[in-house]
Design an enzyme around this catalytic site. Structure first.
Site: not given
Length: 645
Positions: A35-36, A224-225, A255, A600
């Site tokens: 994503k980043t 973002d997010e 998420q 994770r």
């Protein structure tokens, strides 16, 4: 500088999103899919295309995230990114308000109140209304309620009613303090953190001419997010992007796990409805986890009806399938994790490669005790171990004083919870008692009562009754009963007035009571609590500056992190998923939490499902395995059954 080779730097999914044409764009970026990287390359692509960086707005949830993305983009296109507007929603709203706040009646030199400033101001407002020293919420609790009301754009009374529930709090007084707080902020030319968002949106709603300037200025807006935005942030962005409509948002509805602080996952789900011409891209290629872990994550999250359906695909080769482990109870679970972690160490894993994740802090109680006993260093993301938490120390203070009448720290802590009774008053009474408080002695109890402020005497009467029962009913052999009566008679009301996260702390207290049933004396329980703290100090010394320690974390605090090996513990219905969340209709968010937890893990995933829980009456309760692991097809998991007995 040579142009960026997007074909070489990005996979097909990422490249399509980065090179998307102008207009509204939704990038649904699943866990571990870059994503980043995608957002960073989008910024670089816009600059390389000739878009002036000063006319690009990049909104993130931390200033650190914005700085990291800008640094990466600078590495791709050099100083062409200089001048880009990048930072949090609060930062950007403040930047605009500094220029235009006079339109809302503020002076441009307004003060931003930090948490301590806001706390002191709310305390002063409560004092002006003669509410201090009475049974009334502490400033931090009030600020939490006011913040949630602001971020959800709901009336303060509604937020207060939802927070305090059946507790005897006068909601009208909560509203009065809020009104006075708003008046005082205005008179001081000050805003708190939430005011930045609220006033930032108000500026756009009430002053279309100011909004039009920024609509004209920003050629592209990137967020973002996006799944973590609240209703204010979403509307603020929509208004800002309304003219150019070059809005690209990145997020993962899978998420979205922060509804309790105002985030609304419907913002991302509703994006295609608000922007019918939006181009939607999905990032589903996962670079983090082995295929078996992603199979489990996919199987669980598929049960949520309200979401953008997507399937994580692994780049990595097959590894060990996730393991479902059945064991008797919490102690056996703790032993299993420690034994397995030691075995992983022999296989070449460092302790820092391993994390234990859980839904609620108290789930790790047995594990923390066993780690301390075995001198195994560990870190907790909250930084506070179970018996070191304020609410746990509070409810143990009476027990400590009953066991040891010379425990001055326990005496001062106990009295400090009473209205209008501070440390100085408690210390003065301690001196008058000749440094010993034998609570089982009626005369001593009366002396304490007579020296207490009038507002504290009713609370002291409740405590005295517990102390009499301690002797009469021989409660020294049942420490949980003492704690239970203390909570019911006094502490529950104190906790709801004192802690903004009362619900979580109350869960801890209930778990502590259940945990005490393994002890046959108050002395034994207190010795274990003290032993744990002492062993923590010893293991800290052993560890020194080495970060090679086992990590313990709630799932919420683990978001954004990853480890080679993850243990998920207490996978039982009522614990994970949380019974409270299920009762409030939150199964969807619980399922998203499980998805975040599983993703994770990079190499190995252990799903621990104890079969028994201790109960308040000293017995045990049969646990139903979490619905989330029951739904996973059996061929996706290995099974380890440690036996019921």
């Amino acid at each position: 500088m040579a142009g960026i080779n997007f074909s070489e730097a990005l996979n097909e999914e990422q490249r399509a999103a980065v090179l998307a044409p102008d207009g509204p764009v939704l990038v649904i970026a699943a866990a571990g899919t870059g994503k980043t990287r995608t957002l960073t390359f989008r910024v670089a692509h816009l600059v390389e295309r000739g878009v002036d960086a000063q006319r690009i707005l990049l909104l993130t949830f931390t200033n650190r995230a914005a700085r990291e993305m800008l640094e990466r983009a600078r590495g791709l296109v050099g100083e062409g990114v200089s001048g880009l507007w990048g930072g949090t929603f609060h930062h950007m709203a403040n930047r605009m308000l500094r220029r235009h706040c006079e339109a809302l009646g503020y002076k441009t030199d307004y003060t931003i109140l930090d948490q301590d400033d806001a706390r002191n101001l709310v305390r002063a407002c409560a004092d002006e209304l003669d509410l201090l020293g009475k049974h009334f919420p502490k400033p931090d609790v009030l600020l939490s309620v006011y913040s949630l009301a602001a971020n959800r754009e709901q009336p303060v009374e509604a937020a207060a009613e939802a927070h305090f529930g059946h507790h005897p709090i006068d909601l009208k007084d909560v509203v009065k303090v809020h009104a006075r707080y708003r008046e005082r902020k205005r008179s001081l030319n000050a805003m708190d953190f939430d005011d930045l968002l609220v006033n930032g949106l108000l500026l756009f709603r009430e002053h279309p001419d100011i909004l039009a300037r920024y609509q004209e200025h920003f050629l592209h807006i990137l967020v973002d997010e996006y799944q973590d935005t609240n209703c204010i942030q979403a509307e603020w962005v929509d208004r800002l992007a309304a003219r150019r409509r070059n809005l690209l948002v990145v997020g993962d509805d899978f998420q979205s796990i922060y509804s309790w602080r105002g985030a609304d996952f419907r913002n991302i789900l509703g994006f295609p409805k608000r922007y019918p011409d939006a181009t939607v891209f999905k990032l589903e290629t996962n670079y983090r986890s082995v295929p078996g872990i992603l199979d489990v994550a996919n199987a669980c999250i598929a049960g949520n009806p309200e979401q953008f359906q997507k399937t994580l695909r692994a780049v990595r080769e097959d590894g060990r399938r996730p393991v479902r482990v059945e064991m008797r109870g919490g102690e056996e679970q703790a032993s299993y994790i420690i034994e397995r972690a030691m075995a992983l160490g022999r296989e070449g894993y460092r302790m820092s490669d391993i994390a234990v994740l859980y839904r609620a802090h108290y789930h790790a109680l047995e594990l923390q005790l066993e780690l301390a006993r075995q001198h195994i260093p560990f870190d907790i993301t909250s930084g506070v171990r179970f018996f070191e938490q304020a609410h746990i120390k509070d409810v143990c203070s009476l027990l400590r004083l009953l066991v040891n009448p010379s425990d001055e720290l326990a005496f001062v802590r106990l009295l400090g919870m009473f209205p209008k009774t501070g440390p100085r008053t408690a210390a003065r009474i301690w001196e008058l008692l000749d440094h010993r408080c034998e609570l089982k002695d009626a005369a001593v109890a009366d002396r304490v009562r007579d020296k207490l402020p009038q507002a504290a005497r009713a609370s002291w009467k409740d405590i005295v009754e517990i102390c009499r029962a301690y002797e009469k009913e021989k409660l020294s052999g049942d420490p949980g009963e003492v704690i239970y009566r203390f909570i019911n008679a006094f502490y529950d009301e104190y906790a709801v007035e004192t802690f903004e996260n009362y619900d979580r702390r109350r869960e801890d207290l209930d778990a502590l009571i259940d945990f005490t049933t393994k002890y046959t004396s108050a002395e034994e329980l207190l010795a274990d609590a003290a032993l744990m703290s002492n062993l923590d100090a010893e293991t800290d010394e052993i560890r020194g500056t080495d970060d090679n320690v086992l990590k313990l974390s709630t799932v919420h605090q683990a978001k954004g992190l990853e480890w080679r090996v993850v243990f998920l513990i207490w996978l039982a219905d009522g614990m994970f998923p949380s019974s409270r969340s299920i009762n409030e209709g939150g199964e969807g968010e619980e399922r998203r939490l499980f998805y975040v937890a599983t993703t994770r893990a990079r190499d190995q995933l252990y799903l621990c499902a104890p079969q028994l829980r201790r109960t308040r009456d000293g017995g045990v309760m049969l646990c139903q395995p979490s619905r989330f692991i029951e739904e996973v097809p059996s061929d996706l998991l290995e099974r380890e059954d440690l036996g019921f007995m």
